[in-house]
Motif scaffolding. Structure first.
Motif, short mmCIF file in Angstrom:
data_model
loop_
_atom_site.label_atom_id
_atom_site.label_comp_id
_atom_site.label_asym_id
_atom_site.label_seq_id
_atom_site.Cartn_x
_atom_site.Cartn_y
_atom_site.Cartn_z
N TYR A 260 0.80 -1.21 0.00
CA TYR A 260 0.00 0.00 0.00
C TYR A 260 0.84 1.28 0.00
N SER B 175 -0.12 4.65 -1.97
CA SER B 175 -0.38 5.82 -1.13
C SER B 175 0.44 7.01 -1.58
N LEU C 167 -1.04 10.48 -3.11
CA LEU C 167 -0.70 11.77 -2.50
C LEU C 167 -0.14 12.74 -3.53
N THR D 106 -9.78 6.51 -3.86
CA THR D 106 -9.02 6.30 -2.63
C THR D 106 -9.72 5.38 -1.64
N SER E 15 -9.58 1.67 -2.60
CA SER E 15 -8.27 1.07 -2.78
C SER E 15 -7.73 0.39 -1.53
N TYR E 16 -8.28 0.72 -0.42
CA TYR E 16 -7.73 0.25 0.85
C TYR E 16 -8.72 -0.67 1.57
N ALA F 205 -6.41 6.56 5.20
CA ALA F 205 -5.89 6.84 3.86
C ALA F 205 -6.64 8.01 3.23
N VAL G 27 -5.02 11.68 2.08
CA VAL G 27 -5.16 12.21 0.73
C VAL G 27 -5.85 13.58 0.75
#
Length: 151
Positions: free
Chosen positions: A1, A5, A9, A127, A130-131, A139, A143
């Motif tokens: 990740y 990440s 960002l 975002t 994705s996690y 996360a 962001v």
């Protein structure tokens, strides 16, 4: 990740910086004779009625970003669409460095606002997906911190 990440960002910070720069610098660019001129002081920004009309046209670019986001993410997928839209945005920004005249600058600023906003929408939606659940809110918060630092 970690790689994802860092990528998110950088994309969020860059797109937000471009978007906010477009919002804040449009009047100065238009007042400077449609070229990069002396934009150092707020007193140097004297806008005509024509400049205000161009500013309105540029602001309408945000409405283009929603269908651009929806169609590109549906046809290409979110990652590929984000990469392609970012590449197009980069080409538009590079062309902004050359003075082509007021009409071309207005079109470039219109497209810059549309494409940067579409990339922001893609990252905003992508975002949380994705996690895993236990990392999602952290996360997304990081962001959004990049977005606020850029703006």
């Amino acid at each position: 990740y970690i790689q994802m990440s860092v990528s998110l960002l950088i994309c969020m910070f860059t797109s937000a910086y471009i978007y906010m720069g477009n919002v804040y610098d449009t009047p100065y660019l238009l007042a400077a004779g449609y070229c990069f001129g002396d934009m150092s002081t707020p007193d140097s920004c004297v806008m005509t009625a024509e400049d205000l009309e161009y500013t309105l046209i540029i602001c309408v670019g945000e409405f283009l970003s929603v269908p651009l986001f929806a169609v590109s993410s549906e046809l290409l997928g979110r990652i590929r669409a984000s990469n392609i839209l970012s590449g197009i945005l980069l080409v538009i920004l590079i062309s902004c460095c050359v003075c082509f005249g007021k009409v071309v600058l207005v079109v470039e600023l219109f497209l810059t606002r549309a494409f940067s906003n579409a990339v922001l929408l893609l990252i905003y939606i992508y975002t949380p997906e994705s996690y895993p659940t236990y990392m999602r809110s952290i996360a997304f918060g990081i962001v959004m911190l990049a977005f606020n630092l850029a703006g």
